[in-house]
Design a protein around this motif. Structure first.
Motif, short mmCIF file in Angstrom:
data_model
loop_
_atom_site.label_atom_id
_atom_site.label_comp_id
_atom_site.label_asym_id
_atom_site.label_seq_id
_atom_site.Cartn_x
_atom_site.Cartn_y
_atom_site.Cartn_z
N LYS A 18 0.87 -1.19 0.00
CA LYS A 18 0.00 0.00 0.00
C LYS A 18 0.90 1.23 0.00
CE LYS A 18 -4.27 1.73 0.57
NZ LYS A 18 -5.41 1.46 -0.30
N PRO A 19 0.98 1.92 -1.14
CA PRO A 19 1.92 3.05 -1.17
C PRO A 19 1.40 4.28 -0.42
CG PRO A 19 0.82 2.82 -3.29
CD PRO A 19 0.39 1.65 -2.47
N GLN A 20 0.08 4.46 -0.37
CA GLN A 20 -0.48 5.66 0.27
C GLN A 20 -1.58 5.25 1.26
OE1 GLN A 20 0.58 8.79 0.01
NE2 GLN A 20 2.14 8.29 -1.53
N TRP A 21 -1.75 6.02 2.30
CA TRP A 21 -2.83 5.87 3.27
C TRP A 21 -3.06 7.20 3.95
CZ3 TRP A 21 -0.69 7.22 7.88
CH2 TRP A 21 0.68 6.94 8.06
N THR A 22 -4.22 7.36 4.57
CA THR A 22 -4.58 8.63 5.24
C THR A 22 -5.22 8.30 6.59
OG1 THR A 22 -4.96 9.70 3.11
CG2 THR A 22 -5.90 10.76 5.07
N LEU A 23 -4.60 8.84 7.64
CA LEU A 23 -5.12 8.67 9.01
C LEU A 23 -5.67 10.02 9.48
CD1 LEU A 23 -5.38 7.05 11.71
CD2 LEU A 23 -3.07 7.88 12.26
N VAL A 24 -6.94 10.04 9.87
CA VAL A 24 -7.60 11.29 10.30
C VAL A 24 -7.99 11.14 11.77
CG1 VAL A 24 -9.50 12.88 9.93
CG2 VAL A 24 -8.43 11.72 7.96
#
Length: 246
Positions: free
Chosen positions: A168-174
């Motif tokens: 998984k090259p990209q991810w977003t944690l909010v």
């Protein structure tokens, strides 16, 4: 007494001319005392006789002088050099074979003629493509935990896990805090930005892509009065995190 000189020999042409003159004289005598009908009849008879006499004159002249006729010239037979010697074993009649027409090439078989019908019950295996198809990345999961509490801050960590085989090259944690006065600092394992009380974490250059069946850990500190400072919401790529305090 002197001898009488011999008379010249009369030719056929002279004899025929004498006959024509005699016929003309007789015809004139006959026609003098005849009526018109008899005259016409005798004129026709005399004309026919004249044609016959003329034909006889021509035939007689030809027969008397046959040497004046044009001889018929025949071509000499061909020599052996002109004909050519046939090869050994070839019959004389086949010394010069007849020209044959060029062979015509048969048209190529059509696709319907050469197609082989498929065998009933046989299984066909698709041919492999040039490049393998990459597996679809699985959904990530995240677990939030508070590790230590201080007088005016607390330390927290979020463990992000990739359950699938593909990286998984990209991810977003909010992370959503209860107040805008709370600040996030000392972030490790990600880079952070915020809009009011909403803080967004993304992978930094040092972390790189998240490998398959691997995990990454993001740590940070939340500064402010610790009473009621726990996050109200936490998501990873839109999916809720686990471990949030009640």
């Amino acid at each position: 007494m002197p001898a009488t000189p011999p008379q010249p020999r009369r030719t056929v042409a002279i004899i025929l001319l004498d006959r024509i003159v005699a016929l003309a004289t007789a015809a004139r005598r006959v026609l003098t005392g005849r009526d018109d009908a008899s005259r016409v009849t005798w004129v026709a008879v005399i004309a026919v006789l004249g044609v016959l006499v003329a034909t006889a004159v021509l035939v007689g002249g030809v027969l008397r002088t046959p040497e004046k006729l044009a001889p018929v010239t025949l071509d000499p037979p061909l020599s052996v050099d002109q004909v050519g010697t046939p090869p050994a074993g070839t019959p004389r009649a086949q010394a010069r074979p007849a020209a044959t027409s060029p062979a015509v090439a048969a048209p190529p078989p059509t696709a319907s003629a050469t197609a082989v019908p498929p065998t009933v019950g046989a299984t066909t295996t698709p041919a492999p493509t040039g490049s393998p198809v990459a597996p679809t990345p699985a959904a990530l999961s995240a677990d939030f935990a508070i590790e230590d509490n201080a007088l005016l801050s607390y330390g927290a960590a979020v463990t992000i896990t990739n359950p699938g085989p593909a990286s998984k090259p990209q991810w977003t944690l909010v992370l959503t805090l209860p107040r805008e006065s709370l600040r996030v600092s000392a972030v490790e394992g990600a880079r952070v930005s915020h809009d009011g009380a909403v803080w967004t974490f993304a992978p930094d250059e040092s972390a790189g892509q998240l490998p398959g069946s691997g995990s990454v850990r993001v740590t940070f500190r939340v500064n402010g009065a610790p009473a009621g400072a726990a996050p109200q919401a936490c998501t990873i790529d839109g999916a809720a995190c686990t471990g949030l305090p009640d």
